[in-house]
Design a protein around this motif. Structure first.
Motif, PDB file in Angstrom:
ATOM      1  N   TYR A  71       0.101  44.992  76.786  1.00 38.14           N
ATOM      2  CA  TYR A  71       0.704  43.788  76.183  1.00 38.14           C
ATOM      3  C   TYR A  71      -0.003  43.324  75.021  1.00 38.14           C
ATOM      4  O   TYR A  71      -1.506  43.641  74.765  1.00 38.14           O
ATOM      5  N   GLN A  74       2.871  38.256  71.048  1.00 36.53           N
ATOM      6  CA  GLN A  74       3.955  37.872  71.186  1.00 36.53           C
ATOM      7  C   GLN A  74       4.821  37.662  69.666  1.00 36.53           C
ATOM      8  O   GLN A  74       5.870  38.053  69.472  1.00 36.53           O
ATOM      9  N   ASN A 269       7.684  31.504  71.972  1.00 38.11           N
ATOM     10  CA  ASN A 269       8.161  30.949  73.419  1.00 38.11           C
ATOM     11  C   ASN A 269       9.380  32.084  73.678  1.00 38.11           C
ATOM     12  O   ASN A 269       9.620  32.676  74.893  1.00 38.11           O
ATOM     13  N   GLN A 272       8.635  35.279  74.221  1.00 41.92           N
ATOM     14  CA  GLN A 272       8.024  35.744  75.584  1.00 41.92           C
ATOM     15  C   GLN A 272       8.992  35.712  76.898  1.00 41.92           C
ATOM     16  O   GLN A 272       8.751  36.648  77.462  1.00 41.92           O
ATOM     17  N   TYR A 273      10.097  34.806  76.482  1.00 41.75           N
ATOM     18  CA  TYR A 273      10.785  34.798  78.010  1.00 41.75           C
ATOM     19  C   TYR A 273      12.157  35.634  77.831  1.00 41.75           C
ATOM     20  O   TYR A 273      12.851  35.769  78.750  1.00 41.75           O
ATOM     21  N   THR A 275      11.518  39.252  76.035  1.00 42.31           N
ATOM     22  CA  THR A 275      10.964  40.617  76.027  1.00 42.31           C
ATOM     23  C   THR A 275       9.437  40.567  76.258  1.00 42.31           C
ATOM     24  O   THR A 275       8.856  41.599  76.520  1.00 42.31           O
ATOM     25  N   SER A 276       8.684  39.401  76.242  1.00 38.94           N
ATOM     26  CA  SER A 276       7.385  39.679  76.022  1.00 38.94           C
ATOM     27  C   SER A 276       6.634  40.451  75.096  1.00 38.94           C
ATOM     28  O   SER A 276       5.588  40.765  75.201  1.00 38.94           O
TER      29      SER A 276
END
Length: 396
Positions: A71, A74, A269, A272-273, A275-276
Motif C-alpha cells: 500500500y 493515497q 477520502n 481511499q474508498y 481504489t485505495s
C-alpha cells in the motif's frame, strides 16, 4: 420464492436503476462487427499504435524489483506529485504546488471523483457537445443529470455560443464540463471562449471540470489555451488529466486531478474508498514519463499533426466531406454528403472500405450525422486508410 428460482429478469429488476440504465458504448456495434475482419484498419479507438517506451516501463520494472508492491500514499507518492508540479511549471509557467495534485487510477477515475466532489443526485451538470460520452454516462449513473449544450458547426468550423451556454444554467446546475481540445471535434477553446465560460461560472457560483487531456496535442502552438491562463489557483476549477495520451500509456490506467490544495483530505477520502491508491510501481513509471518523456511526447504530437494533414488532405479532395480541420486532439470528425445515418455508415465502411470508425451519435445529439476517425497512427497506415475511404466515397 427460493433463491434457485430467481429469474434473470428478477435479478435485473433488483439492481440500482441508474446502473441498469448505464448506456453501452456508442461504437460497440461497429467494433463487434469489424473486430475479426482480415485487413481492417481500426481507427475507432482514442489511442495511437505506439507502445509505451522503454524508459517508462523500465522504471516500473525497477520499482517491482525493489519490492514496491505494498500500500502507498493515497494522494500519490511525493516524488510523483512533485514531478507533476515540475511538469506543469514547464508547460504552463511557474508556481504549481505539489499539494494541488492527486494521483488517480485513470483519467476516467479523475472525472468520477470530480463529479462526486461537486454534484449530488438530482443536480445538473452542463457539458459542451459533441464530447467523449463517458462523462455524461458517469454523471447519469451517479444520479446527476447531464445537460448538453451543442457547439455550433458552420462554415466548416466549431464554435461556442456563450449565450446558449448561459441559457442552460439553472438553479440546479452545479458544474460546467469543458473538454478542450475536444474529443471528437478537435475544437479548441479560444482565450475569449475560456474567459466567457469562467465568467459564467463565477457569476453563478459553479465549478468548472476542465478536461484538458489533449492540451499538448495542439497544432497552433506549444500547448492549447487553458483555464490556467485566466483562473486563480483557489477558484472553483478541477483539472482532470491522464498519462494515457502524451506518453502512450492508455493501458496503464493512471491519471491525476489538479485542485485547490484545501480539498486534499476530501479527495484523498474519495480515492481511499474507490481504489485505495495507485500501485507504487505505476507511479514510478509516471515520474519517468514526466521527467524524461518530453522528446517522446513531441514525437507523438508531430505524428498526430502529420496524420491530420494526410487524412484531411485526401478526404478534402473528394469534394463530398464536411469537416473542421482540427486545431487539437487527434481525431477527424466529418460528415459525408448523402449519408446521414452514420451508425449504418460505420458498418458499411467496415465491410466495403476496410476502415473502422466511431459513429458520431456516440458523442451526443450534436454528433449525429458525423463519424470520428483517430489519426494518431503511422503515416503508412493513414495513407492507406485515407485512400480506401476516398476511393469508396468517389465511387458512390
Amino acid at each position: 420464492m427460493s433463491q434457485s428460482n430467481i429469474s434473470a429478469h428478477d435479478l435485473f429488476d433488483s439492481l440500482n436503476p441508474n446502473a441498469r440504465s448505464a448506456p453501452e458504448s456508442g461504437i460497440v456495434e461497429v467494433i463487434n462487427h469489424g473486430r475479426d475482419k482480415d485487413g481492417l484498419i481500426p481507427l475507432w479507438a482514442g489511442e495511437g499504435d505506439t507502445a509505451t517506451p522503454s524508459f517508462i516501463w523500465e522504471a516500473a520494472t525497477r520499482s517491482l524489483a525493489a519490492g514496491e508492491t505494498f500500500y502507498t500514499w493515497q494522494r500519490g507518492i511525493p516524488d510523483l506529485r512533485q514531478a507533476l508540479a515540475r511538469y506543469h511549471d514547464r508547460i504552463y509557467g511557474q508556481g504549481h504546488d505539489p499539494e494541488r495534485f492527486f494521483v488517480t487510477g485513470s483519467g476516467m477515475q479523475s472525472i468520477r471523483i470530480a463529479l462526486d466532489l461537486v454534484a449530488s443526485p438530482g443536480d445538473d451538470v452542463v457539458l459542451l457537445t459533441p464530447v467523449w460520452p463517458n462523462f455524461a454516462a458517469a454523471a447519469s449513473i451517479g444520479g446527476v443529470r447531464p445537460v448538453e449544450v451543442a457547439l455550433d458547426f458552420d462554415t466548416n468550423r466549431w464554435s461556442l455560443d456563450p449565450e446558449r451556454l448561459a441559457a442552460a444554467i439553472t438553479p440546479k446546475t452545479r458544474a460546467i464540463f469543458v473538454n478542450t481540445p475536444n474529443n471528437p471535434t478537435g475544437w479548441t477553446a479560444s482565450a475569449d471562449e475560456l474567459r466567457a465560460i469562467l465568467d459564467l461560472a463565477r457569476k453563478h457560483g459553479l465549478w468548472i471540470i476542465a478536461d484538458e487531456i489533449y492540451g499538448r496535442f495542439y497544432f497552433r502552438g506549444d500547448r492549447a489555451p487553458s483555464f490556467r491562463d485566466h483562473a486563480d489557483p483557489g477558484e472553483r476549477v478541477l483539472y482532470v488529466n491522464t498519462f494515457s495520451k502524451n506518453w502512450a500509456m492508455t493501458g496503464w490506467r493512471i491519471g491525476w486531478i489538479e485542485a485547490p490544495a484545501e480539498l486534499g483530505q476530501v479527495i484523498e477520502n474519495l480515492i481511499q474508498y474507490a481504489t485505495s491508491g495507485v500501485a507504487g510501481f505505476m507511479q514510478r513509471a509516471g515520474v519517468a514519463a514526466l521527467d524524461q518523456g518530453e522528446d517522446f511526447s513531441r514525437h507523438l504530437i508531430q505524428q498526430a499533426r502529420s496524420g491530420r494533414d494526410i487524412v484531411c488532405g485526401r478526404l478534402r479532395k473528394t469534394g463530398r466531406v464536411r469537416f473542421a480541420e482540427p486545431d487539437g486532439a487527434f481525431y477527424l470528425f466529418f460528415a459525408l454528403e448523402g449519408e446521414p445515418d452514420t451508425d449504418q455508415l460505420g458498418l458499411t465502411l467496415v465491410d466495403q472500405a476496410g476502415v473502422g470508425m466511431a459513429p458520431g451519435r456516440a458523442f451526443g445529439d450534436a454528433g449525429k450525422g458525423f463519424i470520428r476517425l483517430c489519426f494518431l497512427r503511422s503515416d503508412r497506415v493513414l495513407n492507406q486508410a485515407a485512400e480506401r475511404l476516398a476511393v469508396w466515397i468517389e465511387q458512390r
